[in-house]
Design an enzyme around this catalytic site. Structure first.
Site, PDB file in Angstrom:
ATOM      1  N   SER A  64      -9.502   2.951   2.399  1.00  0.00           N
ATOM      2  CA  SER A  64      -9.501   2.851   3.863  1.00  0.00           C
ATOM      3  C   SER A  64     -10.922   2.708   4.406  1.00  0.00           C
ATOM      4  O   SER A  64     -11.891   3.154   3.793  1.00  0.00           O
ATOM      5  CB  SER A  64      -8.873   4.094   4.494  1.00  0.00           C
ATOM      6  OG  SER A  64      -7.525   4.219   4.114  1.00  0.00           O
TER       7      SER A  64
HETATM    8  N1  SAH Z   1      -6.238   7.297   0.920  1.00  0.00           N
HETATM    9  C1  SAH Z   1      -6.513   6.078   0.171  1.00  0.00           C
HETATM   10  C2  SAH Z   1      -5.958   4.866   0.874  1.00  0.00           C
HETATM   11  C3  SAH Z   1      -5.294   3.951  -0.091  1.00  0.00           C
HETATM   12  S1  SAH Z   1      -4.320   2.643   0.618  1.00  0.00           S
HETATM   13  C4  SAH Z   1      -7.981   5.940  -0.112  1.00  0.00           C
HETATM   14  O1  SAH Z   1      -8.788   6.659   0.522  1.00  0.00           O
HETATM   15  O2  SAH Z   1      -8.362   5.164  -0.983  1.00  0.00           O
HETATM   16  C5  SAH Z   1      -2.704   3.365   0.693  1.00  0.00           C
HETATM   17  C6  SAH Z   1      -2.141   3.921  -0.586  1.00  0.00           C
HETATM   18  O3  SAH Z   1      -0.788   4.319  -0.311  1.00  0.00           O
HETATM   19  C7  SAH Z   1      -2.051   2.925  -1.725  1.00  0.00           C
HETATM   20  O4  SAH Z   1      -2.710   3.447  -2.854  1.00  0.00           O
HETATM   21  C8  SAH Z   1      -0.552   2.771  -1.976  1.00  0.00           C
HETATM   22  O5  SAH Z   1      -0.207   2.551  -3.331  1.00  0.00           O
HETATM   23  C9  SAH Z   1      -0.017   4.104  -1.469  1.00  0.00           C
HETATM   24  N2  SAH Z   1       1.399   4.097  -1.099  1.00  0.00           N
HETATM   25  C10 SAH Z   1       2.121   3.123  -0.522  1.00  0.00           C
HETATM   26  N3  SAH Z   1       3.411   3.503  -0.348  1.00  0.00           N
HETATM   27  C11 SAH Z   1       3.498   4.784  -0.839  1.00  0.00           C
HETATM   28  C12 SAH Z   1       4.565   5.732  -0.952  1.00  0.00           C
HETATM   29  N4  SAH Z   1       5.799   5.477  -0.531  1.00  0.00           N
HETATM   30  N5  SAH Z   1       4.276   6.945  -1.495  1.00  0.00           N
HETATM   31  C13 SAH Z   1       3.024   7.243  -1.928  1.00  0.00           C
HETATM   32  N6  SAH Z   1       1.979   6.383  -1.849  1.00  0.00           N
HETATM   33  C14 SAH Z   1       2.213   5.165  -1.316  1.00  0.00           C
END
Ligand code: SAH
Length: 213
Positions: A64
């Site tokens: 993010s």
């Molecule tokens: N907090 C992370 C943001 C990653 S982007 C960071 O700081 O890097 C969002 C993440 O949500 C992705 O890794 C994706 O695989 C995950 N995601 C998407 N749908 C999801 C679900 N239903 N349950 C858990 N994780 C999920």
């Protein structure tokens, strides 16, 4: 894995950018100033690590934007010892910020590849989440509920009911809601069936996907 003076200087510049964009919580800014974001990214992107931008982290996902991390974290109003659930562990960057604020962090990721990579990586840097879980964030983590705060770091097409029901009274759910563009939304639990809702403008996230496993 190195953190140099150059990186620290770049992080301070990033903190100043976030202050200019309206982030005021000193503890949140301090945490952003401490977490070595360049180590959470694929090597090709290291030069960009301290720009206020989202970047690819593999498996079609992104780390993010720092402003978004700071904004969501600020809304949670974390006190040391708070039990916080994160949906979407991804690179672990947001997880690290939550750990630095003294939260007991539980985090769920549905992509096996990212789950494995981040589970190994975070302890190497000294960030100890209470629990990293491979699973479906739509369900939350009923066995560990209730939580003081829940943060969703992917765009949710709707608000999953289990997440609301896993909040303590007074607890906060911070969740970007929408399909192509999301409205940052906060729910504060006032009672068993009573939630206060507030909206905070538009953001763009990768989608919160239904369980594929
Ligand atoms: N907090 C992370 C943001 C990653 S982007 C960071 O700081 O890097 C969002 C993440 O949500 C992705 O890794 C994706 O695989 C995950 N995601 C998407 N749908 C999801 C679900 N239903 N349950 C858990 N994780 C999920």
């Amino acid at each position: 894995m190195k953190d140099t003076f150059k990186h620290k200087g770049l992080r301070q510049q990033l903190v100043n950018i976030l202050i200019n964009k309206g982030i005021t919580n000193k503890k949140v800014l301090k945490a952003i100033g401490e977490v070595p974001r360049h180590l959470f990214m694929d090597s090709g992107f290291i030069d960009h690590a301290y720009q206020d931008k989202a970047f690819p982290i593999g498996a079609d996902q992104t780390i993010s934007q720092p402003y978004t991390v700071a904004f969501q974290t600020e809304l949670l109003e974390i006190k040391p010892g708070d039990k916080i659930l994160e949906i979407g562990t991804g690179s672990g960057y947001q997880t690290a910020v939550l750990c630095l604020l003294g939260a007991k962090v539980y985090s769920i990721e549905r992509q096996q590849e990212l789950f494995k990579k981040t589970s190994k990586f975070l302890p190497k840097l000294g960030y100890r989440a209470k629990k990293l879980v491979f699973g479906d964030g739509y369900k939350g983590l009923p066995d560990e509920a209730p939580f003081d705060g829940i943060i969703v770091t992917a765009g949710a097409p709707f608000v999953p009911k289990p997440l609301l029901s896993q909040l303590k009274t007074g607890g906060r759910l911070v969740i970007p809601v929408g399909d192509d563009v999301q409205t940052m939304t906060m729910f504060v639990r006032k009672g068993p069936k009573d939630f206060e809702q507030e909206e905070f403008g538009e953001f763009r996230f990768v989608p919160l996907l239904e369980d594929k496993n």
